[in-house]
Scaffold this motif. Structure first.
Motif, PDB file in Angstrom:
ATOM      1  N   GLY A  42       0.796  -1.225   0.000  1.00 15.13           N
ATOM      2  CA  GLY A  42       0.000   0.000   0.000  1.00 15.13           C
ATOM      3  C   GLY A  42       0.823   1.268   0.000  1.00 15.13           C
ATOM      4  O   GLY A  42       0.300   2.350   0.257  1.00 15.13           O
ATOM      5  N   PHE A  43       2.110   1.185  -0.294  1.00 16.10           N
ATOM      6  CA  PHE A  43       2.985   2.362  -0.264  1.00 16.10           C
ATOM      7  C   PHE A  43       2.528   3.432  -1.255  1.00 16.10           C
ATOM      8  O   PHE A  43       2.498   4.610  -0.931  1.00 16.10           O
ATOM      9  CB  PHE A  43       4.425   1.929  -0.571  1.00 16.10           C
ATOM     10  N   TYR A  44       2.155   3.019  -2.468  1.00 14.31           N
ATOM     11  CA  TYR A  44       1.770   3.976  -3.494  1.00 14.31           C
ATOM     12  C   TYR A  44       0.298   4.360  -3.431  1.00 14.31           C
ATOM     13  O   TYR A  44      -0.117   5.291  -4.105  1.00 14.31           O
ATOM     14  CB  TYR A  44       2.088   3.413  -4.877  1.00 14.31           C
ATOM     15  N   ILE A  45      -0.508   3.676  -2.629  1.00 15.04           N
ATOM     16  CA  ILE A  45      -1.937   3.977  -2.544  1.00 15.04           C
ATOM     17  C   ILE A  45      -2.156   5.385  -1.970  1.00 15.04           C
ATOM     18  O   ILE A  45      -3.000   6.127  -2.441  1.00 15.04           O
ATOM     19  CB  ILE A  45      -2.671   2.927  -1.690  1.00 15.04           C
ATOM     20  N   GLY A  46      -1.396   5.764  -0.971  1.00 14.61           N
ATOM     21  CA  GLY A  46      -1.531   7.097  -0.370  1.00 14.61           C
ATOM     22  C   GLY A  46      -1.215   8.200  -1.360  1.00 14.61           C
ATOM     23  O   GLY A  46      -1.924   9.210  -1.436  1.00 14.61           O
ATOM     24  N   ALA A  47      -0.170   8.038  -2.140  1.00 10.65           N
ATOM     25  CA  ALA A  47       0.184   9.039  -3.144  1.00 10.65           C
ATOM     26  C   ALA A  47      -0.872   9.114  -4.237  1.00 10.65           C
ATOM     27  O   ALA A  47      -1.219  10.200  -4.705  1.00 10.65           O
ATOM     28  CB  ALA A  47       1.538   8.719  -3.750  1.00 10.65           C
ATOM     29  N   LEU A  48      -1.389   7.970  -4.633  1.00 11.80           N
ATOM     30  CA  LEU A  48      -2.437   7.943  -5.637  1.00 11.80           C
ATOM     31  C   LEU A  48      -3.697   8.622  -5.117  1.00 11.80           C
ATOM     32  O   LEU A  48      -4.331   9.411  -5.809  1.00 11.80           O
ATOM     33  CB  LEU A  48      -2.738   6.500  -6.034  1.00 11.80           C
ATOM     34  N   TRP A  49      -4.050   8.370  -3.886  1.00  9.24           N
ATOM     35  CA  TRP A  49      -5.258   8.928  -3.293  1.00  9.24           C
ATOM     36  C   TRP A  49      -5.161  10.446  -3.152  1.00  9.24           C
ATOM     37  O   TRP A  49      -6.087  11.172  -3.475  1.00  9.24           O
ATOM     38  CB  TRP A  49      -5.510   8.273  -1.933  1.00  9.24           C
ATOM     39  N   THR A  50      -4.014  10.950  -2.691  1.00 10.27           N
ATOM     40  CA  THR A  50      -3.880  12.398  -2.501  1.00 10.27           C
ATOM     41  C   THR A  50      -3.772  13.121  -3.840  1.00 10.27           C
ATOM     42  O   THR A  50      -4.282  14.226  -3.973  1.00 10.27           O
ATOM     43  CB  THR A  50      -2.662  12.726  -1.630  1.00 10.27           C
ATOM     44  N   SER A  51      -3.126  12.547  -4.825  1.00 15.22           N
ATOM     45  CA  SER A  51      -3.006  13.241  -6.105  1.00 15.22           C
ATOM     46  C   SER A  51      -4.306  13.158  -6.892  1.00 15.22           C
ATOM     47  O   SER A  51      -4.610  14.042  -7.690  1.00 15.22           O
ATOM     48  CB  SER A  51      -1.859  12.658  -6.931  1.00 15.22           C
ATOM     49  N   PHE A  52      -5.100  12.133  -6.660  1.00 19.96           N
ATOM     50  CA  PHE A  52      -6.367  12.000  -7.375  1.00 19.96           C
ATOM     51  C   PHE A  52      -7.364  13.056  -6.924  1.00 19.96           C
ATOM     52  O   PHE A  52      -8.167  13.534  -7.709  1.00 19.96           O
ATOM     53  CB  PHE A  52      -6.966  10.599  -7.139  1.00 19.96           C
ATOM     54  N   GLN A  53      -7.330  13.464  -5.683  1.00 24.40           N
ATOM     55  CA  GLN A  53      -8.264  14.461  -5.172  1.00 24.40           C
ATOM     56  C   GLN A  53      -8.011  15.836  -5.750  1.00 24.40           C
ATOM     57  O   GLN A  53      -8.901  16.674  -5.765  1.00 24.40           O
ATOM     58  CB  GLN A  53      -8.180  14.527  -3.660  1.00 24.40           C
ATOM     59  N   ARG A  54      -6.862  16.095  -6.226  1.00 21.53           N
ATOM     60  CA  ARG A  54      -6.531  17.412  -6.777  1.00 21.53           C
ATOM     61  C   ARG A  54      -7.012  17.595  -8.198  1.00 21.53           C
ATOM     62  O   ARG A  54      -6.995  18.671  -8.730  1.00 21.53           O
ATOM     63  CB  ARG A  54      -5.038  17.647  -6.705  1.00 21.53           C
ATOM     64  N   MET A  55      -7.455  16.540  -8.827  1.00 20.03           N
ATOM     65  CA  MET A  55      -7.911  16.633 -10.210  1.00 20.03           C
ATOM     66  C   MET A  55      -9.322  17.156 -10.277  1.00 20.03           C
ATOM     67  O   MET A  55     -10.142  17.053  -9.514  1.00 20.03           O
ATOM     68  CB  MET A  55      -7.832  15.283 -10.903  1.00 20.03           C
TER      69      MET A  55
END
Length: 55
Positions: A42-55
């Motif tokens: 789940g290391f990359y899940i947090g980065a994916l989740w935070t960057s997805f909200q900015r779109m």
């Protein structure tokens, strides 16, 4: 290409950066200090989740 904790152990198995076969192969732990090089699940899940909200 050294361990981020002790700066003595090697991060990659092959010391030659121009040996392209298995050049990105890493050991599981540092041979000097024992630092764990494996990425936790789940290391990359947090980065994916935070960057997805900015779109």
């Amino acid at each position: 290409m050294k361990c981020p904790r002790c700066r003595k152990g090697h991060v990659f198995v092959k010391k030659n950066p121009y040996a392209f076969r298995d050049s990105l192969k890493m050991p599981d732990f540092c041979s000097v200090c024992g630092q764990d090089f494996k990425i936790e699940p789940g290391f990359y899940i947090g980065a994916l989740w935070t960057s997805f909200q900015r779109m």
